[in-house]
Design a protein around this motif. Structure first.
Motif, PDB file in Angstrom:
ATOM      1  N   GLN A  25       0.813  -1.227   0.000  1.00 36.00           N
ATOM      2  CA  GLN A  25       0.000   0.000   0.000  1.00 36.00           C
ATOM      3  C   GLN A  25       0.839   1.266   0.000  1.00 36.00           C
ATOM      4  O   GLN A  25       0.550   2.187  -0.748  1.00 36.00           O
ATOM      5  N   SER A  26       1.886   1.336   0.810  1.00 40.28           N
ATOM      6  CA  SER A  26       2.780   2.499   0.776  1.00 40.28           C
ATOM      7  C   SER A  26       4.147   2.110   1.300  1.00 40.28           C
ATOM      8  O   SER A  26       4.252   1.302   2.222  1.00 40.28           O
ATOM      9  N   GLY A  27       5.171   2.712   0.698  1.00 40.73           N
ATOM     10  CA  GLY A  27       6.532   2.482   1.169  1.00 40.73           C
ATOM     11  C   GLY A  27       6.988   3.548   2.150  1.00 40.73           C
ATOM     12  O   GLY A  27       8.141   3.552   2.592  1.00 40.73           O
ATOM     13  N   SER A  28       6.077   4.440   2.515  1.00 36.32           N
ATOM     14  CA  SER A  28       6.362   5.493   3.490  1.00 36.32           C
ATOM     15  C   SER A  28       5.803   5.083   4.834  1.00 36.32           C
ATOM     16  O   SER A  28       4.599   4.828   4.965  1.00 36.32           O
ATOM     17  N   ASP A  29       6.640   5.040   5.852  1.00 37.43           N
ATOM     18  CA  ASP A  29       6.157   4.659   7.187  1.00 37.43           C
ATOM     19  C   ASP A  29       5.134   5.658   7.731  1.00 37.43           C
ATOM     20  O   ASP A  29       4.208   5.275   8.453  1.00 37.43           O
ATOM     21  N   GLU A  30       5.290   6.923   7.375  1.00 37.15           N
ATOM     22  CA  GLU A  30       4.327   7.921   7.834  1.00 37.15           C
ATOM     23  C   GLU A  30       2.952   7.652   7.233  1.00 37.15           C
ATOM     24  O   GLU A  30       1.927   7.716   7.927  1.00 37.15           O
ATOM     25  N   VAL A  31       2.907   7.333   5.942  1.00 32.07           N
ATOM     26  CA  VAL A  31       1.627   7.024   5.295  1.00 32.07           C
ATOM     27  C   VAL A  31       1.044   5.727   5.837  1.00 32.07           C
ATOM     28  O   VAL A  31      -0.164   5.614   6.057  1.00 32.07           O
ATOM     29  N   LEU A  32       1.887   4.742   6.082  1.00 29.41           N
ATOM     30  CA  LEU A  32       1.409   3.483   6.655  1.00 29.41           C
ATOM     31  C   LEU A  32       0.732   3.715   8.004  1.00 29.41           C
ATOM     32  O   LEU A  32      -0.287   3.090   8.324  1.00 29.41           O
ATOM     33  N   ARG A  33       1.303   4.629   8.797  1.00 24.78           N
ATOM     34  CA  ARG A  33       0.678   4.948  10.091  1.00 24.78           C
ATOM     35  C   ARG A  33      -0.680   5.618   9.882  1.00 24.78           C
ATOM     36  O   ARG A  33      -1.648   5.334  10.600  1.00 24.78           O
ATOM     37  N   LEU A  34      -0.758   6.532   8.906  1.00 21.25           N
ATOM     38  CA  LEU A  34      -2.030   7.187   8.623  1.00 21.25           C
ATOM     39  C   LEU A  34      -3.081   6.182   8.144  1.00 21.25           C
ATOM     40  O   LEU A  34      -4.275   6.335   8.400  1.00 21.25           O
ATOM     41  N   MET A  35      -2.630   5.151   7.458  1.00 20.78           N
ATOM     42  CA  MET A  35      -3.529   4.105   6.959  1.00 20.78           C
ATOM     43  C   MET A  35      -3.943   3.116   8.049  1.00 20.78           C
ATOM     44  O   MET A  35      -4.828   2.303   7.845  1.00 20.78           O
ATOM     45  N   HIS A  36      -3.251   3.160   9.180  1.00 17.66           N
ATOM     46  CA  HIS A  36      -3.441   2.179  10.265  1.00 17.66           C
ATOM     47  C   HIS A  36      -3.056   0.768   9.825  1.00 17.66           C
ATOM     48  O   HIS A  36      -3.681  -0.214  10.219  1.00 17.66           O
ATOM     49  N   ARG A  37      -2.015   0.687   8.990  1.00 18.78           N
ATOM     50  CA  ARG A  37      -1.455  -0.612   8.637  1.00 18.78           C
ATOM     51  C   ARG A  37      -0.640  -1.124   9.823  1.00 18.78           C
ATOM     52  O   ARG A  37      -0.161  -0.340  10.647  1.00 18.78           O
ATOM     53  N   ARG A  38      -0.454  -2.431   9.918  1.00 18.42           N
ATOM     54  CA  ARG A  38       0.135  -3.031  11.117  1.00 18.42           C
ATOM     55  C   ARG A  38       1.577  -3.477  10.926  1.00 18.42           C
ATOM     56  O   ARG A  38       2.024  -4.459  11.507  1.00 18.42           O
ATOM     57  N   ILE A  55       6.915 -12.225  -7.046  1.00 12.89           N
ATOM     58  CA  ILE A  55       6.317 -11.475  -5.942  1.00 12.89           C
ATOM     59  C   ILE A  55       5.533 -10.289  -6.505  1.00 12.89           C
ATOM     60  O   ILE A  55       6.099  -9.372  -7.096  1.00 12.89           O
ATOM     61  N   GLY A  56       4.219 -10.340  -6.322  1.00 11.72           N
ATOM     62  CA  GLY A  56       3.361  -9.222  -6.693  1.00 11.72           C
ATOM     63  C   GLY A  56       3.084  -8.355  -5.476  1.00 11.72           C
ATOM     64  O   GLY A  56       3.003  -8.864  -4.350  1.00 11.72           O
ATOM     65  N   VAL A  57       2.935  -7.063  -5.692  1.00 14.05           N
ATOM     66  CA  VAL A  57       2.764  -6.117  -4.582  1.00 14.05           C
ATOM     67  C   VAL A  57       1.638  -5.130  -4.900  1.00 14.05           C
ATOM     68  O   VAL A  57       1.620  -4.535  -5.980  1.00 14.05           O
ATOM     69  N   ASP A  58       0.706  -4.966  -3.959  1.00 12.92           N
ATOM     70  CA  ASP A  58      -0.332  -3.943  -4.086  1.00 12.92           C
ATOM     71  C   ASP A  58       0.190  -2.608  -3.565  1.00 12.92           C
ATOM     72  O   ASP A  58       0.786  -2.554  -2.479  1.00 12.92           O
ATOM     73  N   VAL A  59      -0.063  -1.550  -4.324  1.00 14.05           N
ATOM     74  CA  VAL A  59       0.348  -0.203  -3.911  1.00 14.05           C
ATOM     75  C   VAL A  59      -0.796   0.767  -4.168  1.00 14.05           C
ATOM     76  O   VAL A  59      -1.419   0.732  -5.225  1.00 14.05           O
ATOM     77  N   MET A  60      -1.079   1.624  -3.200  1.00 18.30           N
ATOM     78  CA  MET A  60      -2.100   2.652  -3.355  1.00 18.30           C
ATOM     79  C   MET A  60      -1.421   4.015  -3.472  1.00 18.30           C
ATOM     80  O   MET A  60      -0.529   4.327  -2.680  1.00 18.30           O
ATOM     81  N   VAL A  61      -1.825   4.794  -4.444  1.00 13.97           N
ATOM     82  CA  VAL A  61      -1.223   6.116  -4.619  1.00 13.97           C
ATOM     83  C   VAL A  61      -2.264   7.206  -4.388  1.00 13.97           C
ATOM     84  O   VAL A  61      -3.450   7.016  -4.633  1.00 13.97           O
ATOM     85  N   GLY A  62      -1.786   8.336  -3.895  1.00 13.91           N
ATOM     86  CA  GLY A  62      -2.647   9.501  -3.748  1.00 13.91           C
ATOM     87  C   GLY A  62      -3.583   9.446  -2.567  1.00 13.91           C
ATOM     88  O   GLY A  62      -4.560  10.198  -2.496  1.00 13.91           O
ATOM     89  N   GLN A 113       6.103  -7.516  -9.807  1.00 16.87           N
ATOM     90  CA  GLN A 113       5.001  -6.781 -10.428  1.00 16.87           C
ATOM     91  C   GLN A 113       4.286  -5.929  -9.386  1.00 16.87           C
ATOM     92  O   GLN A 113       4.127  -6.357  -8.239  1.00 16.87           O
ATOM     93  N   LEU A 114       3.856  -4.741  -9.798  1.00 19.01           N
ATOM     94  CA  LEU A 114       3.120  -3.851  -8.920  1.00 19.01           C
ATOM     95  C   LEU A 114       1.677  -3.745  -9.412  1.00 19.01           C
ATOM     96  O   LEU A 114       1.428  -3.527 -10.599  1.00 19.01           O
ATOM     97  N   HIS A 115       0.740  -3.919  -8.481  1.00 16.20           N
ATOM     98  CA  HIS A 115      -0.671  -3.676  -8.778  1.00 16.20           C
ATOM     99  C   HIS A 115      -0.999  -2.313  -8.171  1.00 16.20           C
ATOM    100  O   HIS A 115      -1.085  -2.172  -6.952  1.00 16.20           O
ATOM    101  N   VAL A 116      -1.177  -1.325  -9.027  1.00 20.79           N
ATOM    102  CA  VAL A 116      -1.271   0.071  -8.589  1.00 20.79           C
ATOM    103  C   VAL A 116      -2.726   0.526  -8.590  1.00 20.79           C
ATOM    104  O   VAL A 116      -3.446   0.363  -9.583  1.00 20.79           O
ATOM    105  N   PHE A 117      -3.164   1.106  -7.466  1.00 21.38           N
ATOM    106  CA  PHE A 117      -4.541   1.565  -7.323  1.00 21.38           C
ATOM    107  C   PHE A 117      -4.553   3.026  -6.874  1.00 21.38           C
ATOM    108  O   PHE A 117      -3.964   3.354  -5.841  1.00 21.38           O
TER     109      PHE A 117
END
Length: 443
Positions: free
Chosen positions: A268-281, A303-310, A333-337
């Motif tokens: 979903q995000s490679g930024s720890d700050e954004v991950l915290r905002l997302m409440h990822r664990r 290895i496929g990876v989901d990433v959310m932008v914006g 591969q990246l699955h970008v949303f």
């Protein structure tokens, strides 16, 4: 008691939006109705079942379009809408012209019963649109599903629901809390798939790493038990959260008989700050550790990876952190949303927003990075031999299949290709096909 005679000689058509879990459930509806004498047709059906998605605003829009189209193509059909959009917006869906019945997450397990009961009386008042849903806290039903539809691979539903409540996501509201069947029941379904000639099973669910929430079992124990099922040669784990992908599971898959070197892991995000905002664990360092361990014990792993932008809070410098992080990882591969505003989610309280234009630019950059990584991964295997499980192709179309590590392989159209359907065949991997979506196979 269902009167099966009412279904004899009827026809049905199906439309699925969204994830592999939805596909699995729709395939099971189809299998059940076919067992009652209902034929599957493309249009002008007596029964129309639409299984919906609601992961984004775009998904909601596609659902409405699909419902209108299916009603138009099946003017005399009894139309049932189920799935996530139906659970979240039941009244809205029920008011769409032509829709007869709306079933939420709890009720779709009894779709055939609802259809039987409604069919006996609903047509008495064609202006009456009915919907049946439960509140999130009351969604407890688990609808078993192990089916392949018109595909070669089976999709086995091992879990449903989610306890995470990430700030951007409505899935827990649409699917309810995490729940699962017993390992014993899943083994029986896998054995049945093997008895029907199935060779590959994809494990599906909303958050399958949470398996065991309702049975006090562990996902690793399920994996070990499935690995012993005779006749199934390949398993794939459709998607698993990084914090639930424990090292023991990775190491078991590396040495297992049938679990393929193929993982799909939401970042979903490679930024720890954004991950915290997302409440990822988890944080980026844990994610990086999982990738490094997989590649250490399974160098050929896809290895496929989901990433959310914006997403809200993703300032430009935080997106750059994500881009740099993904660039550094040995993923395929990246699955970008692009982030989509969802009513009622906690993310709406985050003040910083990203423009649609910036979302498109960020998506474009990540998709270009993904394309580069995927092509580099495929190129490593040109000239090598690999075992491919081929899947039935439409008449006159190229046949496709996948290697153990999920490289898509293509055979040109041929009258002899039908004999390869659901067969694992050793081929030599040649150069890319014309649109660079697969490697060509040579015998």
């Amino acid at each position: 008691m269902i009167d099966t005679s009412a279904f004899q000689g009827k026809s049905a058509t199906y439309f699925t939006l969204g994830c592999k879990l939805n596909f699995s459930e729709t395939s099971t509806f189809c299998k059940m109705l076919e067992g009652m004498g209902v034929r599957t047709v493309d249009k002008n059906a007596d029964i129309c079942i639409i299984n919906t998605c609601s992961v984004t605003e775009v998904a909601d829009h596609k659902c409405r379009q699909a419902i209108h189209r299916m009603v138009r193509e099946n003017p005399s059909a009894f139309v049932i809408v189920t799935g996530c959009y139906a659970q979240l917006k039941p009244e809205t869906v029920s008011k769409i012209e032509g829709v007869d019945l709306v079933l939420g997450a709890n009720e779709k397990a009894n779709l055939i019963q609802f259809l039987s009961e409604a069919w006996s009386g609903a047509r008495l008042d064609t202006s009456l649109h009915r919907f049946h849903t439960e509140k999130t806290k009351d969604i407890r039903t688990f609808a078993p599903s192990c089916s392949r539809g018109n595909r070669t691979r089976y999709f086995l539903k091992v879990q449903d629901g989610c306890n995470y409540f990430c700030t951007y996501c409505t899935i827990p509201y649409a699917r309810g809390f995490s729940r699962n069947p017993s390992i014993k029941s899943l083994i029986e379904q896998a054995e049945q798939a093997a008895g029907e000639g199935g060779k590959e099973i994809v494990l599906t669910g909303v958050n399958i790493g949470d398996f065991g929430e309702t049975t006090n079992e562990r996902f690793i124990d399920l994996v070990k038990a499935l690995d012993k099922v005779e006749g199934i040669y390949r398993y794939r784990i459709s998607s698993i959260e990084p914090d639930l992908l424990d090292d023991e599971l990775i190491e078991f898959c590396a040495g297992s008989r049938a679990f393929m070197p193929h993982f799909h892991i939401p970042l979903q995000s490679g930024s720890d700050e954004v991950l915290r905002l997302m409440h990822r664990r988890y944080d980026s360092s844990l994610f990086a550790h999982k990738i490094e361990l997989i590649k250490k014990v399974m160098p050929d792993a896809f290895i496929g990876v989901d990433v959310m932008v914006g997403t809200r809070g993703e300032k430009p410098e935080l997106f750059e952190e994500t881009y740099d992080f993904l660039q550094s990882l040995d993923v395929t591969q990246l699955h970008v949303f692009p982030y989509s505003e969802r009513p009622g989610t906690a993310a709406l309280k985050i003040p910083y927003t990203v423009s649609d234009q910036d979302k498109k630019l960020r998506s474009k950059r990540l998709l270009e990075l993904s394309d580069k990584k995927t092509k580099a991964f495929y190129s490593r295997y040109i000239g090598k031999e690999a075992e491919v499980l081929f899947e039935k192709a439409a008449t006159g179309k190229a046949m496709h299949g996948f290697t153990k590590n999920y490289i898509r392989v293509e055979l040109p159209p041929s009258d002899n290709n039908d004999r390869l359907d659901n067969q694992i065949v050793n081929v030599k991997l040649d150069d890319f096909n014309h649109n660079h979506t697969a490697l060509k196979a040579i015998f």
